[in-house]
Design a protein around this motif. Structure first.
Motif, PDB file in Angstrom:
ATOM      1  N   LYS A 334       0.816  -1.210   0.000  1.00  0.00           N
ATOM      2  CA  LYS A 334       0.000   0.000   0.000  1.00  0.00           C
ATOM      3  C   LYS A 334       0.851   1.262   0.000  1.00  0.00           C
ATOM      4  N   ASP A 335       2.141   1.136   0.346  1.00  0.00           N
ATOM      5  CA  ASP A 335       3.043   2.289   0.379  1.00  0.00           C
ATOM      6  C   ASP A 335       3.831   2.456  -0.912  1.00  0.00           C
ATOM      7  N   SER A 336       3.624   1.588  -1.896  1.00  0.00           N
ATOM      8  CA  SER A 336       4.345   1.696  -3.170  1.00  0.00           C
ATOM      9  C   SER A 336       3.848   2.914  -3.946  1.00  0.00           C
ATOM     10  N   ARG A 337       4.783   3.719  -4.401  1.00  0.00           N
ATOM     11  CA  ARG A 337       4.449   4.895  -5.212  1.00  0.00           C
ATOM     12  C   ARG A 337       4.630   4.505  -6.686  1.00  0.00           C
ATOM     13  N   ILE A 338       3.522   4.292  -7.382  1.00  0.00           N
ATOM     14  CA  ILE A 338       3.538   3.816  -8.769  1.00  0.00           C
ATOM     15  C   ILE A 338       3.163   4.972  -9.690  1.00  0.00           C
ATOM     16  N   GLN A 339       4.011   5.232 -10.675  1.00  0.00           N
ATOM     17  CA  GLN A 339       3.751   6.277 -11.667  1.00  0.00           C
ATOM     18  C   GLN A 339       3.972   5.695 -13.063  1.00  0.00           C
ATOM     19  N   VAL A 340       3.027   5.941 -13.958  1.00  0.00           N
ATOM     20  CA  VAL A 340       3.095   5.405 -15.320  1.00  0.00           C
ATOM     21  C   VAL A 340       2.964   6.548 -16.315  1.00  0.00           C
ATOM     22  N   GLU A 341       3.888   6.623 -17.255  1.00  0.00           N
ATOM     23  CA  GLU A 341       3.819   7.561 -18.366  1.00  0.00           C
ATOM     24  C   GLU A 341       3.604   6.748 -19.641  1.00  0.00           C
ATOM     25  N   PHE A 342       2.674   7.176 -20.472  1.00  0.00           N
ATOM     26  CA  PHE A 342       2.364   6.388 -21.666  1.00  0.00           C
ATOM     27  C   PHE A 342       1.679   7.275 -22.701  1.00  0.00           C
ATOM     28  N   GLU A 343       1.656   6.772 -23.924  1.00  0.00           N
ATOM     29  CA  GLU A 343       0.879   7.377 -25.009  1.00  0.00           C
ATOM     30  C   GLU A 343      -0.216   6.400 -25.414  1.00  0.00           C
ATOM     31  N   TYR A 344      -1.372   6.936 -25.723  1.00  0.00           N
ATOM     32  CA  TYR A 344      -2.490   6.088 -26.111  1.00  0.00           C
ATOM     33  C   TYR A 344      -3.163   6.659 -27.356  1.00  0.00           C
ATOM     34  N   ALA A 345      -3.813   5.774 -28.096  1.00  0.00           N
ATOM     35  CA  ALA A 345      -4.457   6.171 -29.344  1.00  0.00           C
ATOM     36  C   ALA A 345      -5.629   7.106 -29.043  1.00  0.00           C
ATOM     37  N   ASP A 346      -5.519   8.336 -29.519  1.00  0.00           N
ATOM     38  CA  ASP A 346      -6.569   9.328 -29.311  1.00  0.00           C
ATOM     39  C   ASP A 346      -6.711  10.116 -30.606  1.00  0.00           C
ATOM     40  N   ARG A 347      -7.841   9.985 -31.243  1.00  0.00           N
ATOM     41  CA  ARG A 347      -8.057  10.618 -32.543  1.00  0.00           C
ATOM     42  C   ARG A 347      -9.251  11.554 -32.496  1.00  0.00           C
ATOM     43  N   ASN A 348      -9.392  12.300 -31.379  1.00  0.00           N
ATOM     44  CA  ASN A 348     -10.486  13.263 -31.317  1.00  0.00           C
ATOM     45  C   ASN A 348     -10.233  14.453 -32.226  1.00  0.00           C
ATOM     46  N   TYR A 349      -8.953  14.869 -32.326  1.00  0.00           N
ATOM     47  CA  TYR A 349      -8.569  15.981 -33.195  1.00  0.00           C
ATOM     48  C   TYR A 349      -7.300  15.604 -33.945  1.00  0.00           C
ATOM     49  N   LEU A 350      -7.085  16.269 -35.057  1.00  0.00           N
ATOM     50  CA  LEU A 350      -5.826  16.130 -35.767  1.00  0.00           C
ATOM     51  C   LEU A 350      -4.746  16.822 -34.942  1.00  0.00           C
ATOM     52  N   ASN A 351      -3.753  16.058 -34.508  1.00  0.00           N
ATOM     53  CA  ASN A 351      -2.724  16.567 -33.612  1.00  0.00           C
ATOM     54  C   ASN A 351      -1.401  16.660 -34.357  1.00  0.00           C
ATOM     55  N   ALA A 352      -0.844  17.877 -34.425  1.00  0.00           N
ATOM     56  CA  ALA A 352       0.393  18.123 -35.158  1.00  0.00           C
ATOM     57  C   ALA A 352       1.530  18.421 -34.189  1.00  0.00           C
ATOM     58  N   ASN A 353       2.731  17.936 -34.528  1.00  0.00           N
ATOM     59  CA  ASN A 353       3.931  18.165 -33.726  1.00  0.00           C
ATOM     60  C   ASN A 353       5.001  18.811 -34.591  1.00  0.00           C
ATOM     61  N   LEU A 354       5.603  19.868 -34.071  1.00  0.00           N
ATOM     62  CA  LEU A 354       6.740  20.510 -34.714  1.00  0.00           C
ATOM     63  C   LEU A 354       7.872  20.579 -33.701  1.00  0.00           C
ATOM     64  N   TYR A 355       9.068  20.215 -34.128  1.00  0.00           N
ATOM     65  CA  TYR A 355      10.213  20.231 -33.216  1.00  0.00           C
ATOM     66  C   TYR A 355      11.455  20.687 -33.973  1.00  0.00           C
ATOM     67  N   LEU A 356      12.223  21.572 -33.326  1.00  0.00           N
ATOM     68  CA  LEU A 356      13.464  22.101 -33.900  1.00  0.00           C
ATOM     69  C   LEU A 356      14.522  22.128 -32.808  1.00  0.00           C
ATOM     70  N   SER A 357      15.691  21.587 -33.114  1.00  0.00           N
ATOM     71  CA  SER A 357      16.796  21.563 -32.167  1.00  0.00           C
ATOM     72  C   SER A 357      18.073  21.982 -32.891  1.00  0.00           C
ATOM     73  N   GLN A 358      18.816  22.887 -32.255  1.00  0.00           N
ATOM     74  CA  GLN A 358      20.077  23.363 -32.820  1.00  0.00           C
ATOM     75  C   GLN A 358      21.131  23.361 -31.721  1.00  0.00           C
ATOM     76  N   GLU A 359      22.278  22.774 -32.021  1.00  0.00           N
ATOM     77  CA  GLU A 359      23.367  22.693 -31.043  1.00  0.00           C
ATOM     78  C   GLU A 359      24.674  23.108 -31.707  1.00  0.00           C
ATOM     79  N   PHE A 360      25.429  23.955 -30.998  1.00  0.00           N
ATOM     80  CA  PHE A 360      26.760  24.384 -31.450  1.00  0.00           C
ATOM     81  C   PHE A 360      27.782  23.926 -30.424  1.00  0.00           C
ATOM     82  N   GLU A 361      28.873  23.347 -30.915  1.00  0.00           N
ATOM     83  CA  GLU A 361      29.987  22.949 -30.058  1.00  0.00           C
ATOM     84  C   GLU A 361      31.228  23.715 -30.480  1.00  0.00           C
TER      85      GLU A 361
END
Length: 557
Positions: A334-361
């Protein structure tokens, strides 16, 4: 009594004849497995028999057992020291068959030669004209194309198709290509009981050349270089990354992607039960109960420790029913701290993702990272959820309180004895619904949602009807006594944006300075202009680390 004596005598003769016949057959089939044969002394090895020899029964007259070696299974004799005589006598017993004999109903050649349609080899045995659409030039192609038909005496004919194709090779002399195209008209989710998963229904193309890489189709993007912009997404779209040396001391790394999300992310805290290993049911971000978890997107933590999936590891998951069960390796209390992160199929709306990453060394000492992430539901492009103007206005008036997006779901319906229908009863200005079988008053078809105890006015009514029935319970002192409401949950479109700037500077071999600042915007309901003042957030992190060896003999750092 004469006739009785005749019958007795006839029966005795018959039994005697049968007994004699049975005894004769027994003697005829009693064949000994003892064999004694004479062979000539000649070759270094000799085939004794065609069947296997019984152990400890083989002997050669006047020859020591140290002078030869015997393979009992193959019945082969190998001389270590040949006898002087020109012949010898062997005595042995045999099995009725050979122990290593191959048994098969049909050989591979007999099956191939009786096939009306020969399998198609993409790479060999065909001219360019014969290959047709399967002409991939110098690319190596492997896969299968299948058609299936199913029918029965109580169902119509059904045709299924499947395609599995893998390509690899070089385009021209410099571009490397890899492709995986799999299509099944019956989508199959892998089981979550192993560490490695085989996935179905995907299209993946990848092109590589020197310092750049282009990926198309079903792609996975995992970013863990930044503290605030750390994510893993399964997407359908395009991703391009390249590494360039701007000058002698400056290197640039760029990643850009645009895609449509396969599902929605959610983080859930599970209330553990003492001694209950599961299954524990996952719930969606909008309290959805029936959904499919996207394979291999889950991350399960107990007391902050990341667990491993597998029957011999920490947990197994059923992606289709969204249920997690923990193995005996992880005992739940009963003292276990359980946390779950997940993705699930959800098609209520068209969902768009944009990502940009730039790194200089710069000079192998200074790293500068800039990242921008945008995840947006297209509110004007619904898919599974179609909203009418009244429902849109309801969400617009709701603000960011999407946990209260319960819209009344009472639909007028025609009466039928096999339907669960309700009548509407008015009490002053208020009203409630009551189950009815009266054709004149039973007009409404309701769908009930679990809104947790104390938030509803209805409870299950086990009255023997052919289906689930709910009855109204009046509040007591303005406190609701039920758990269900005749409503439907409306899902509001959301928008999330994150921008970060990070710097890593190596002061010397043992000292590292890290600094990162980020800002985010999280709009829980893009239909509404209310409650937008708290959508913006800021965060910063600074870290200075120094590592030195205090005493090398004791490995003290």
């Amino acid at each position: 009594m004469t006739w009785l004596r005749r019958i007795s005598f006839t029966l005795f003769i018959t039994l005697a004849a049968l007994a004699g016949r049975a005894q004769f057959q027994f003697k005829d089939t009693s064949i000994s497995n003892l064999r004694q044969r004479v062979y000539r002394t000649g070759a270094d090895s000799l085939q004794i028999d065609t069947v296997s020899i019984v152990p400890n029964t083989f002997s050669i007259a006047y020859v020591s057992g140290n002078d030869y070696r015997l393979d009992l299974v193959k019945a082969m004799l190998y001389w270590k020291k040949k006898p002087v005589a020109d012949s010898f006598i062997v005595t042995y017993r045999v099995f009725p068959f050979r122990l290593d004999a191959m048994a098969q109903h049909m050989s591979f050649d007999s099956i191939m030669n009786n096939m009306h349609v020969k399998p198609l080899d993409f790479n060999t045995g065909l001219t360019n004209a014969q290959r047709g659409i399967f002409d991939f030039g110098t690319l190596k192609a492997e896969g299968s194309l299948g058609r299936q038909i199913g029918f029965g005496n109580s169902q119509d004919a059904v045709v299924n198709s499947s395609l599995n194709l893998q390509l690899s090779g070089m385009l021209g002399d410099s571009i490397e290509i890899q492709a995986a195209i799999t299509d099944n008209n019956i989508p199959i989710q892998p089981d979550g009981n192993t560490q490695q998963l085989n996935e179905f229904d995907q299209v993946f193309l990848q092109f590589k050349k020197k310092n750049w890489q282009l990926s198309l189709g079903d792609i996975d993007i995992r970013q863990n270089n930044s503290y605030f912009l750390n994510f893993y997404k399964r997407l359908q779209g395009i991703a391009f990354q390249t590494t360039n040396r701007i000058s002698k001391n400056i290197t640039s790394k760029t990643l850009a992607s645009g895609s449509i999300a396969k599902g929605k992310f959610n983080r859930q805290i599970i209330t553990a039960l003492e001694g209950n290993q599961g299954p524990y049911r996952l719930v969606g971000a909008n309290n959805e109960f029936f959904f499919i978890v996207l394979a291999n997107t889950e991350r399960v933590f107990i007391d902050g420790q990341l667990l491993q999936r597998g029957e011999d590891q920490d947990y197994v998951i059923n992606y289709n029913s969204a249920e997690i069960t923990f193995t005996p390796r992880r005992m739940i209390t009963k003292d276990s701290r359980i946390q779950v992160e997940f993705e699930y199929a959800d098609r209520n709306y068209l969902n768009a993702n944009l990502y940009l990453s730039q790194e200089f060394e710069i000079n192998n000492k200074l790293k500068i990272r800039i990242g921008a992430f945008n995840n947006n539901d297209a509110k004007n492009s619904p898919i599974n959820q179609v909203l009418d103007p009244k429902q849109i206005q309801f969400l617009a008036d709701l603000g960011d309180s999407t946990q209260r997006a319960f819209y009344p779901a009472a639909v007028l319906d025609t009466f039928s004895v096999d339907k669960i229908l309700y009548e509407k009863i008015y009490v002053g200005l208020d009203s409630f619904y009551q189950y009815s079988t009266n054709p004149l008053t039973a007009k409404y078809s309701l769908s009930f949602v679990d809104v947790k105890t104390g938030n509803g006015n209805y409870v299950p009514d086990f009255n023997g009807a052919n289906g689930k029935v709910y009855k109204y319970v009046a509040p007591v002192g303005s406190v609701k006594q039920g758990q269900y409401e005749p409503v439907q949950i409306l899902v509001a479109p959301k928008k999330q944006q994150v921008v970060n700037l990070g710097v890593d500077y190596t002061i010397n071999k043992s000292t590292l300075l890290k600094a990162e600042i980020a800002t985010s915007s999280n709009d829980a309901n893009t239909f509404s202009a209310k409650d937008n003042g708290d959508d913006r957030g800021w965060a910063a992190k600074f870290q200075l680390s120094n590592e030195k060896i205090l005493r090398a003999s004791k490995k003290l750092n």
